[in-house]
Design a protein around this motif. Structure first.
Motif, PDB file in Angstrom:
ATOM      1  N   THR A 204       0.827  -1.202   0.000  1.00  0.00           N
ATOM      2  CA  THR A 204       0.000   0.000   0.000  1.00  0.00           C
ATOM      3  C   THR A 204       0.864   1.257   0.000  1.00  0.00           C
ATOM      4  O   THR A 204       1.718   1.420   0.870  1.00  0.00           O
ATOM      5  CB  THR A 204      -0.934   0.014   1.232  1.00  0.00           C
ATOM      6  OG1 THR A 204      -1.712  -1.187   1.238  1.00  0.00           O
ATOM      7  CG2 THR A 204      -1.853   1.219   1.203  1.00  0.00           C
TER       8      THR A 204
ATOM      9  N   ASN B 155     -11.836  -2.262   3.101  1.00  0.00           N
ATOM     10  CA  ASN B 155     -10.637  -3.013   2.691  1.00  0.00           C
ATOM     11  C   ASN B 155     -10.883  -3.928   1.492  1.00  0.00           C
ATOM     12  O   ASN B 155     -10.019  -4.717   1.137  1.00  0.00           O
ATOM     13  CB  ASN B 155     -10.097  -3.841   3.863  1.00  0.00           C
ATOM     14  CG  ASN B 155     -11.113  -4.837   4.397  1.00  0.00           C
ATOM     15  OD1 ASN B 155     -12.193  -5.016   3.824  1.00  0.00           O
ATOM     16  ND2 ASN B 155     -10.778  -5.487   5.493  1.00  0.00           N
ATOM     17  N   THR B 156     -12.068  -3.807   0.862  1.00  0.00           N
ATOM     18  CA  THR B 156     -12.382  -4.682  -0.273  1.00  0.00           C
ATOM     19  C   THR B 156     -13.133  -3.894  -1.345  1.00  0.00           C
ATOM     20  O   THR B 156     -14.012  -3.096  -1.021  1.00  0.00           O
ATOM     21  CB  THR B 156     -13.256  -5.870   0.179  1.00  0.00           C
ATOM     22  OG1 THR B 156     -12.641  -6.533   1.283  1.00  0.00           O
ATOM     23  CG2 THR B 156     -13.460  -6.865  -0.954  1.00  0.00           C
TER      24      THR B 156
ATOM     25  N   ASP C 239     -16.306  -3.675   3.595  1.00  0.00           N
ATOM     26  CA  ASP C 239     -15.349  -3.962   4.666  1.00  0.00           C
ATOM     27  C   ASP C 239     -15.732  -5.301   5.284  1.00  0.00           C
ATOM     28  O   ASP C 239     -16.887  -5.497   5.674  1.00  0.00           O
ATOM     29  CB  ASP C 239     -15.362  -2.862   5.723  1.00  0.00           C
ATOM     30  CG  ASP C 239     -14.125  -2.898   6.616  1.00  0.00           C
ATOM     31  OD1 ASP C 239     -13.903  -3.943   7.249  1.00  0.00           O
ATOM     32  OD2 ASP C 239     -13.394  -1.898   6.682  1.00  0.00           O
TER      33      ASP C 239
ATOM     34  N   ARG D 142      -9.224  -6.458  10.534  1.00  0.00           N
ATOM     35  CA  ARG D 142      -8.280  -5.364  10.697  1.00  0.00           C
ATOM     36  C   ARG D 142      -7.107  -5.801  11.543  1.00  0.00           C
ATOM     37  O   ARG D 142      -7.268  -6.504  12.532  1.00  0.00           O
ATOM     38  CB  ARG D 142      -8.959  -4.150  11.350  1.00  0.00           C
ATOM     39  CG  ARG D 142      -9.955  -3.448  10.437  1.00  0.00           C
ATOM     40  CD  ARG D 142      -9.239  -2.851   9.241  1.00  0.00           C
ATOM     41  NE  ARG D 142     -10.176  -2.164   8.351  1.00  0.00           N
ATOM     42  CZ  ARG D 142      -9.827  -1.645   7.190  1.00  0.00           C
ATOM     43  NH1 ARG D 142      -8.582  -1.739   6.777  1.00  0.00           N
ATOM     44  NH2 ARG D 142     -10.714  -1.037   6.421  1.00  0.00           N
TER      45      ARG D 142
ATOM     46  N   SER E 200       0.543  -2.935   4.919  1.00  0.00           N
ATOM     47  CA  SER E 200      -0.463  -3.790   4.276  1.00  0.00           C
ATOM     48  C   SER E 200      -0.093  -4.024   2.817  1.00  0.00           C
ATOM     49  O   SER E 200       0.675  -3.264   2.226  1.00  0.00           O
ATOM     50  CB  SER E 200      -1.848  -3.134   4.366  1.00  0.00           C
ATOM     51  OG  SER E 200      -1.838  -1.869   3.723  1.00  0.00           O
TER      52      SER E 200
ATOM     53  N   ASN F  38      -1.941  -5.407  -1.112  1.00  0.00           N
ATOM     54  CA  ASN F  38      -3.192  -5.491  -1.850  1.00  0.00           C
ATOM     55  C   ASN F  38      -3.099  -6.607  -2.877  1.00  0.00           C
ATOM     56  O   ASN F  38      -2.066  -6.765  -3.536  1.00  0.00           O
ATOM     57  CB  ASN F  38      -3.483  -4.175  -2.573  1.00  0.00           C
ATOM     58  CG  ASN F  38      -3.553  -3.008  -1.610  1.00  0.00           C
ATOM     59  OD1 ASN F  38      -4.609  -2.623  -1.166  1.00  0.00           O
ATOM     60  ND2 ASN F  38      -2.391  -2.435  -1.270  1.00  0.00           N
TER      61      ASN F  38
ATOM     62  N   LYS G 162      -8.428  -6.555  -2.728  1.00  0.00           N
ATOM     63  CA  LYS G 162      -8.537  -6.706  -1.283  1.00  0.00           C
ATOM     64  C   LYS G 162      -7.240  -6.277  -0.612  1.00  0.00           C
ATOM     65  O   LYS G 162      -6.147  -6.575  -1.101  1.00  0.00           O
ATOM     66  CB  LYS G 162      -8.850  -8.164  -0.927  1.00  0.00           C
ATOM     67  CG  LYS G 162      -9.545  -8.354   0.404  1.00  0.00           C
ATOM     68  CD  LYS G 162      -9.963  -9.784   0.540  1.00  0.00           C
ATOM     69  CE  LYS G 162     -11.150 -10.082   1.394  1.00  0.00           C
ATOM     70  NZ  LYS G 162     -12.041  -9.120   1.830  1.00  0.00           N
ATOM     71  N   GLN G 163      -7.395  -5.566   0.486  1.00  0.00           N
ATOM     72  CA  GLN G 163      -6.235  -5.077   1.234  1.00  0.00           C
ATOM     73  C   GLN G 163      -6.088  -5.897   2.510  1.00  0.00           C
ATOM     74  O   GLN G 163      -7.065  -6.126   3.232  1.00  0.00           O
ATOM     75  CB  GLN G 163      -6.432  -3.600   1.569  1.00  0.00           C
ATOM     76  CG  GLN G 163      -5.175  -2.889   2.031  1.00  0.00           C
ATOM     77  CD  GLN G 163      -5.387  -1.386   2.100  1.00  0.00           C
ATOM     78  OE1 GLN G 163      -5.813  -0.861   3.124  1.00  0.00           O
ATOM     79  NE2 GLN G 163      -5.107  -0.698   1.006  1.00  0.00           N
ATOM     80  N   TYR G 164      -4.853  -6.342   2.782  1.00  0.00           N
ATOM     81  CA  TYR G 164      -4.561  -7.181   3.945  1.00  0.00           C
ATOM     82  C   TYR G 164      -3.544  -6.474   4.830  1.00  0.00           C
ATOM     83  O   TYR G 164      -2.460  -6.109   4.376  1.00  0.00           O
ATOM     84  CB  TYR G 164      -4.018  -8.545   3.509  1.00  0.00           C
ATOM     85  CG  TYR G 164      -4.976  -9.336   2.651  1.00  0.00           C
ATOM     86  CD1 TYR G 164      -5.923 -10.176   3.231  1.00  0.00           C
ATOM     87  CD2 TYR G 164      -4.947  -9.239   1.269  1.00  0.00           C
ATOM     88  CE1 TYR G 164      -6.807 -10.903   2.447  1.00  0.00           C
ATOM     89  CE2 TYR G 164      -5.833  -9.955   0.477  1.00  0.00           C
ATOM     90  CZ  TYR G 164      -6.760 -10.788   1.075  1.00  0.00           C
ATOM     91  OH  TYR G 164      -7.641 -11.505   0.299  1.00  0.00           O
ATOM     92  N   ASP G 165      -3.897  -6.316   6.102  1.00  0.00           N
ATOM     93  CA  ASP G 165      -3.014  -5.621   7.037  1.00  0.00           C
ATOM     94  C   ASP G 165      -1.880  -6.528   7.521  1.00  0.00           C
ATOM     95  O   ASP G 165      -1.973  -7.758   7.470  1.00  0.00           O
ATOM     96  CB  ASP G 165      -3.821  -5.138   8.256  1.00  0.00           C
ATOM     97  CG  ASP G 165      -4.783  -4.023   7.888  1.00  0.00           C
ATOM     98  OD1 ASP G 165      -4.570  -3.386   6.845  1.00  0.00           O
ATOM     99  OD2 ASP G 165      -5.742  -3.791   8.646  1.00  0.00           O
TER     100      ASP G 165
END
Length: 384
Positions: free
Chosen positions: A79, A88-89, A235, A239, A356, A358, A371-374
């Motif tokens: 990110t 996040n999606t 979302d 998180r 994060s 993506n 999709k974003q992953y922390d």
């Protein structure tokens, strides 16, 4: 009797060979099961039970989704702008009406019940207006988007519900975006209520125009990049501890952090090399994750892999500020060095900043998802 001795010896040798061969099979099975378990755990990190099936035929992802990925992330998926995504999606769906003009249907079965719908947008590509011989009396028209409530009663007040309406230029071409969030929320709560959308084009006063001077590309359009699309910003509630960073994160090699009082002795030999490894100060090292090697390249569009980095090294006493120790780590280091309590080890070298990543991928229904992953990349390391 003499003939039985060699036979007995042969039986004993065969038994010994079989006994020695038995552990090899469990070992192979163990390695396979360990890999399967590891991939299962990795899927859990990505919020999936099973990997999506790759598309049966080559599919070009919507350009909007590709551009969004490139805006949010760098080539490795890390990110670079955390404030762009709402939630996040981001999910994209193509029209399923098979080219029916001004009627659209999007199947949302892949959206989980637990997923919170934040924003829903209808993306329609406005085609170039047709050439007409008559005078051009109008430069604008009114485009309205309706939620279909009853297909057989579209002309009645109860047959449709107005979602969005605005004036659109009759000149040029390009994308028009309409917010239809409430309709999508209704559909995800009750899948049977999804009877699609109706789009109408009217004059400035709301009267009919004939022939319609404005047309939108349909799902049968030969250009993949112009097909009608529904985009959902959602979302899923997953998180981590990643903190937003200002600007693009610096993911270059992290320089070793040595306190000024410490010097690394010169050692030689294999055992000395191992000792030297233990004496290396806490720092970040590369850790490559290759999706093709894992076997996921068929459904992941971008990135092809990424550098997760990992932390390795010692946290020697005294801990300098350049090792970014916590107060607890400083106290633990002192207790360990002075042997004030038994069983207290020195602080550990761990990530103290996480970024994060993506993923842009095809889901089971061949829809494209961003999709974003922390907490997926170690940004820096410290002694904790």
């Amino acid at each position: 009797m003499l003939g039985t001795v060699p036979l007995l010896a042969l039986v004993l040798v065969l038994a010994l060979v079989l006994a020695l061969a038995k552990p090899a099979c469990p070992s192979v099975a163990s390695a396979a099961s360990q890999r399967a378990e590891a991939l299962k755990r990795l899927l859990e990190v990505f919020g999936m039970e099973d990997p999506p099936a790759p598309p049966a035929h080559f599919k070009q992802p919507p350009q909007y989704m590709v551009d969004l990925f490139n805006t949010v992330a760098n080539a490795d998926g890390v990110t670079k702008n955390p404030d762009i995504l709402e939630g996040n999606t981001v999910r994209s769906f193509l029209d399923k009406t098979h080219g029916e003009k001004m009627r659209f249907l999007f199947v949302l079965s892949s959206v989980a019940k637990s997923e919170k719908i934040l924003t829903a947008e209808l993306h329609l590509f406005r085609l170039w207006p047709r050439a007409t011989n008559g005078p051009k009396r109008h430069h604008l028209c009114q485009v309205s988007v309706y939620q279909v409530l009853e297909k057989s009663e579209l002309d009645t007040p109860g047959g449709k519900k107005l979602l969005a309406a605005r004036l659109v230029s009759l000149q040029g071409s390009g994308w028009e975006v309409f917010a239809i969030t409430q309709a999508v929320r209704d559909w995800t709560e009750d899948e049977s209520s999804n009877q699609g959308l109706l789009v109408t084009v009217q004059g400035l006063g709301g009267g009919p125009l004939g022939p319609p001077p404005l047309q939108f590309a349909s799902s049968s359009d030969p250009h993949e990049s112009k097909k009608p699309m529904l985009v959902l910003f959602t979302d899923d509630g997953r998180r981590g501890a990643s903190l937003p960073v200002a600007g693009f994160p610096d993911l270059g090699p992290q320089a070793p952090v040595l306190p000024p009082e410490m010097s690394v002795p010169k050692l030689t030999g294999p055992r000395s090399t191992r000792s030297l490894d233990r004496l290396q100060p806490c720092q970040r090292h590369p850790l490559s994750v290759d999706f093709e090697e894992i076997g996921w390249s068929g459904w992941i569009i971008s990135p092809r892999g990424y550098n997760a980095f990992h932390c390795k090294g010692s946290c020697p006493f005294p801990l300098g500020e350049n090792m970014r120790p916590t107060n607890h780590a400083t106290v633990q280091s002192i207790i360990n060095a002075l042997k004030l309590s038994e069983g207290v080890s020195s602080p550990c070298c761990v990530p103290d900043k996480l970024y994060s990543i993506n993923l842009l991928y095809f889901d089971d229904d061949e829809n494209v998802v961003l999709k974003q992953y922390d907490d997926m990349v170690a940004g820096s390391c410290g002694c904790h």
